[in-house]
Scaffold this motif. Sequence first.
Motif, PDB file in Angstrom:
ATOM      1  N   THR A   6      41.276  24.875  49.913  1.00 35.62           N
ATOM      2  CA  THR A   6      41.495  26.067  50.816  1.00 35.62           C
ATOM      3  C   THR A   6      41.104  27.418  50.263  1.00 35.62           C
ATOM      4  O   THR A   6      40.738  27.362  49.093  1.00 35.62           O
ATOM      5  N   ALA A   7      40.833  28.140  51.010  1.00 37.62           N
ATOM      6  CA  ALA A   7      40.539  29.644  50.491  1.00 37.62           C
ATOM      7  C   ALA A   7      41.501  30.420  49.712  1.00 37.62           C
ATOM      8  O   ALA A   7      41.031  30.908  48.588  1.00 37.62           O
ATOM      9  N   ASP A   8      42.883  29.945  49.884  1.00 35.59           N
ATOM     10  CA  ASP A   8      43.846  30.572  49.048  1.00 35.59           C
ATOM     11  C   ASP A   8      43.829  29.842  47.502  1.00 35.59           C
ATOM     12  O   ASP A   8      44.009  30.470  46.569  1.00 35.59           O
ATOM     13  N   GLU A   9      43.435  28.485  47.646  1.00 32.67           N
ATOM     14  CA  GLU A   9      43.212  27.854  46.115  1.00 32.67           C
ATOM     15  C   GLU A   9      42.191  28.401  45.590  1.00 32.67           C
ATOM     16  O   GLU A   9      42.068  28.689  44.316  1.00 32.67           O
ATOM     17  N   ILE A  10      40.930  28.627  46.204  1.00 33.28           N
ATOM     18  CA  ILE A  10      39.832  29.328  45.467  1.00 33.28           C
ATOM     19  C   ILE A  10      40.172  30.573  44.998  1.00 33.28           C
ATOM     20  O   ILE A  10      39.730  30.870  43.825  1.00 33.28           O
ATOM     21  N   ARG A  11      40.823  31.566  45.903  1.00 31.97           N
ATOM     22  CA  ARG A  11      41.050  32.818  45.351  1.00 31.97           C
ATOM     23  C   ARG A  11      42.036  32.857  44.019  1.00 31.97           C
ATOM     24  O   ARG A  11      41.978  33.533  43.179  1.00 31.97           O
ATOM     25  N   GLU A  12      43.018  31.913  44.222  1.00 28.94           N
ATOM     26  CA  GLU A  12      43.857  31.666  43.106  1.00 28.94           C
ATOM     27  C   GLU A  12      43.146  31.345  41.913  1.00 28.94           C
ATOM     28  O   GLU A  12      43.264  32.111  40.692  1.00 28.94           O
ATOM     29  N   LYS A  13      42.289  30.395  41.721  1.00 29.39           N
ATOM     30  CA  LYS A  13      41.308  29.851  40.887  1.00 29.39           C
ATOM     31  C   LYS A  13      40.620  30.926  40.218  1.00 29.39           C
ATOM     32  O   LYS A  13      40.491  31.142  38.974  1.00 29.39           O
ATOM     33  N   LEU A  14      39.914  31.739  40.982  1.00 30.58           N
ATOM     34  CA  LEU A  14      39.050  33.106  40.701  1.00 30.58           C
ATOM     35  C   LEU A  14      39.888  33.800  40.055  1.00 30.58           C
ATOM     36  O   LEU A  14      39.415  34.477  39.062  1.00 30.58           O
ATOM     37  N   SER A  15      40.949  34.314  40.406  1.00 28.76           N
ATOM     38  CA  SER A  15      41.845  35.214  39.925  1.00 28.76           C
ATOM     39  C   SER A  15      42.493  35.267  38.437  1.00 28.76           C
ATOM     40  O   SER A  15      42.507  36.024  37.764  1.00 28.76           O
ATOM     41  N   SER A  16      42.068  33.841  38.087  1.00 29.70           N
ATOM     42  CA  SER A  16      42.744  33.490  36.686  1.00 29.70           C
ATOM     43  C   SER A  16      41.474  33.415  35.990  1.00 29.70           C
ATOM     44  O   SER A  16      41.572  33.531  34.532  1.00 29.70           O
ATOM     45  N   ILE A  17      40.042  33.653  36.483  1.00 26.27           N
ATOM     46  CA  ILE A  17      38.918  33.673  35.665  1.00 26.27           C
ATOM     47  C   ILE A  17      38.120  35.122  35.733  1.00 26.27           C
ATOM     48  O   ILE A  17      37.734  35.384  34.612  1.00 26.27           O
ATOM     49  N   VAL A  18      38.152  35.682  36.961  1.00 29.69           N
ATOM     50  CA  VAL A  18      37.457  36.801  37.001  1.00 29.69           C
ATOM     51  C   VAL A  18      38.532  38.097  36.999  1.00 29.69           C
ATOM     52  O   VAL A  18      39.486  37.988  37.731  1.00 29.69           O
ATOM     53  N   PRO A  19      38.007  39.646  37.023  1.00 31.60           N
ATOM     54  CA  PRO A  19      38.680  40.613  37.406  1.00 31.60           C
ATOM     55  C   PRO A  19      38.979  40.569  38.755  1.00 31.60           C
ATOM     56  O   PRO A  19      38.242  39.979  39.707  1.00 31.60           O
ATOM     57  N   GLU A  20      40.082  41.252  39.214  1.00 29.45           N
ATOM     58  CA  GLU A  20      40.591  41.031  40.486  1.00 29.45           C
ATOM     59  C   GLU A  20      39.540  41.707  41.468  1.00 29.45           C
ATOM     60  O   GLU A  20      39.484  41.143  42.672  1.00 29.45           O
ATOM     61  N   TYR A  21      38.788  42.544  41.114  1.00 29.60           N
ATOM     62  CA  TYR A  21      38.010  43.156  42.088  1.00 29.60           C
ATOM     63  C   TYR A  21      36.791  42.188  42.448  1.00 29.60           C
ATOM     64  O   TYR A  21      36.068  42.385  43.440  1.00 29.60           O
ATOM     65  N   MET A  22      36.622  41.326  41.638  1.00 33.03           N
ATOM     66  CA  MET A  22      35.532  40.100  41.934  1.00 33.03           C
ATOM     67  C   MET A  22      35.974  38.936  42.814  1.00 33.03           C
ATOM     68  O   MET A  22      35.105  38.023  43.136  1.00 33.03           O
ATOM     69  N   VAL A  23      37.335  39.032  43.231  1.00 30.87           N
ATOM     70  CA  VAL A  23      37.869  37.816  43.915  1.00 30.87           C
ATOM     71  C   VAL A  23      37.546  38.457  45.260  1.00 30.87           C
ATOM     72  O   VAL A  23      38.041  39.538  45.843  1.00 30.87           O
ATOM     73  N   PRO A  24      36.894  37.431  46.088  1.00 25.58           N
ATOM     74  CA  PRO A  24      36.505  38.054  47.671  1.00 25.58           C
ATOM     75  C   PRO A  24      37.939  38.098  48.455  1.00 25.58           C
ATOM     76  O   PRO A  24      39.054  37.314  48.359  1.00 25.58           O
ATOM     77  N   ASN A  25      37.887  38.972  49.480  1.00 23.73           N
ATOM     78  CA  ASN A  25      39.103  39.161  50.331  1.00 23.73           C
ATOM     79  C   ASN A  25      38.969  37.965  51.304  1.00 23.73           C
ATOM     80  O   ASN A  25      39.739  37.664  51.944  1.00 23.73           O
TER      81      ASN A  25
END
Length: 156
Positions: A6-25
């Motif tokens: 899911t999109a939420d799972e992708i955002r959650e994983k990205l937020s643990s790897i990259v800065p918040e501003y790089m996580v797509p809305n």
Amino acid sequence: KQSSVTADEIREKLSSIVPEYMVPNHIEFYESLPVSANGKIDRKAIIGSFSNVNTSMKEEDRPRGELENRVANIWQRILKLENISRNDDFFMSGGDSLTATRFVQTLQQENITSAPLPLRTLFSTPTIASICSYIEQNSLRDHGDAADNSYEEGTL
């Protein structure tokens, strides 16, 4: 084997790897990417698909302060966009190397930067928030250096 992420799972994983501003809305899923007549990925078609996305922006996503608002105004003119977030990525918003060059030149022409901003800086700081932070940090450093060297021995 097909995975259903899911999109939420992708955002959650990205937020643990990259800065918040790089996580797509917004994350869009495609069965296949649209291609142009010459067989290349059609970026304009992909960007066009985002026109149906809810464009309401949270207050914390709006550009902050005079510098961010001036940079956002240039960004909007060059990319022909109406609404942008301080966390939108220049290249994900439709920018390419040519528009990046125009953007960097316009920053100097409109006295936002005193010297040409290296193009690689936009690639490493591709959001309004990050590019403005870079500009502020470097202008403070330049200002500090200038203050240190402003008086030489024997001059008043």
